[in-house]
Scaffold this active site. Structure first.
Site, mmCIF file in Angstrom:
data_model
loop_
_atom_site.group_PDB
_atom_site.id
_atom_site.type_symbol
_atom_site.label_atom_id
_atom_site.label_comp_id
_atom_site.label_asym_id
_atom_site.label_seq_id
_atom_site.Cartn_x
_atom_site.Cartn_y
_atom_site.Cartn_z
ATOM 1 N N HIS A 66 71.986 70.276 19.866
ATOM 2 C CA HIS A 66 70.689 69.942 19.275
ATOM 3 C C HIS A 66 69.586 70.692 20.014
ATOM 4 C CE1 HIS A 66 69.815 67.417 22.744
ATOM 5 N NE2 HIS A 66 70.985 66.838 22.586
HETATM 6 P P1 TYD Z 1 72.293 62.837 22.639
HETATM 7 O O1 TYD Z 1 70.924 63.212 23.053
HETATM 8 O O2 TYD Z 1 72.789 63.385 21.317
HETATM 9 O O3 TYD Z 1 73.328 63.197 23.800
HETATM 10 P P2 TYD Z 1 74.002 64.577 24.249
HETATM 11 O O4 TYD Z 1 73.017 65.660 24.004
HETATM 12 O O5 TYD Z 1 74.309 64.377 25.694
HETATM 13 O O6 TYD Z 1 75.270 64.785 23.500
HETATM 14 O O7 TYD Z 1 72.403 61.252 22.644
HETATM 15 C C1 TYD Z 1 73.661 60.600 22.491
HETATM 16 C C2 TYD Z 1 73.386 59.162 22.104
HETATM 17 O O8 TYD Z 1 72.725 58.483 23.181
HETATM 18 C C3 TYD Z 1 72.499 59.030 20.867
HETATM 19 O O9 TYD Z 1 73.041 57.972 20.080
HETATM 20 C C4 TYD Z 1 71.184 58.608 21.398
HETATM 21 C C5 TYD Z 1 71.486 57.931 22.719
HETATM 22 N N1 TYD Z 1 70.458 58.173 23.733
HETATM 23 C C6 TYD Z 1 69.653 57.134 24.150
HETATM 24 O O10 TYD Z 1 69.774 55.981 23.690
HETATM 25 N N2 TYD Z 1 68.691 57.377 25.103
HETATM 26 C C7 TYD Z 1 68.527 58.604 25.636
HETATM 27 O O11 TYD Z 1 67.625 58.794 26.521
HETATM 28 C C8 TYD Z 1 69.362 59.682 25.196
HETATM 29 C C9 TYD Z 1 69.227 61.070 25.758
HETATM 30 C C10 TYD Z 1 70.313 59.423 24.233
#
Ligand code: TYD
Length: 148
Positions: A66
């Site tokens: 992303h």
């Molecule tokens: P995501 O940002 O897509 O994680 P990564 O880039 O590490 O794969 O987030 C994964 C999940 O965690 C998504 O459902 C949102 C949640 N999340 C939170 O609740 N708080 C946060 O600060 C972050 C970064 C993610």
């Protein structure tokens, strides 16, 4: 670093992978171990509003996939190692993080993947804002379409 960032006038649609930079963090060494501190607007070139960390990452897993519209992040391999693949829609750059006293600044508008995590790796992320799903591009085609 703060001045460099403002002079680039970075927005999510004009940012480039070369705006993402490695930052040397101070290391306080003693015979009993080392310590690194990261302060707002000094070692981190933004005000830190959130800290999160990734851990228990299974072998072969990747994260990210992303880009953010406004968020700045400083990413640190607090333990172990992993690769960060940065992509501004035109160019890609892969950076290996494997030292807890080196941070990678990721500016807005950069697609990122995190991969090749070592066993027990901990990815520490300092972020300039709270979690907001509206700040994400999660669709690569949509991300690429808005890049200048
Ligand atoms: P995501 O940002 O897509 O994680 P990564 O880039 O590490 O794969 O987030 C994964 C999940 O965690 C998504 O459902 C949102 C949640 N999340 C939170 O609740 N708080 C946060 O600060 C972050 C970064 C993610």
């Amino acid at each position: 670093m703060k001045n460099i960032l403002s002079s680039y006038n970075i927005t999510y649609n004009n940012s480039k992978v070369h705006h993402c930079d490695l930052i040397d963090l101070p290391k306080v060494y003693s015979n009993n171990g080392s310590l690194t501190a990261i302060n707002n607007n000094t070692e981190a070139p933004f005000s830190i509003k959130r800290v999160y960390y990734l851990y228990d990452i299974p072998s072969g897993a990747s994260r990210g996939g992303h880009a953010h519209k406004h968020l700045y992040q400083l990413v640190v391999a607090a333990s172990g190692s992993f690769d960060v693949i940065l992509d501004d829609g035109n160019f890609k750059r892969t950076i290996t993080l494997n030292q807890p006293f080196i941070g990678l600044l990721i500016v807005p508008g950069i697609w990122r993947e995190l991969a090749n995590f070592s066993s027990g790796a901990i990815c520490l992320v300092l972020a300039s804002d709270v979690y907001m799903e509206e700040d994400y591009f999660r669709d690569y085609t949509e991300f690429q379409a808005q890049k200048i």
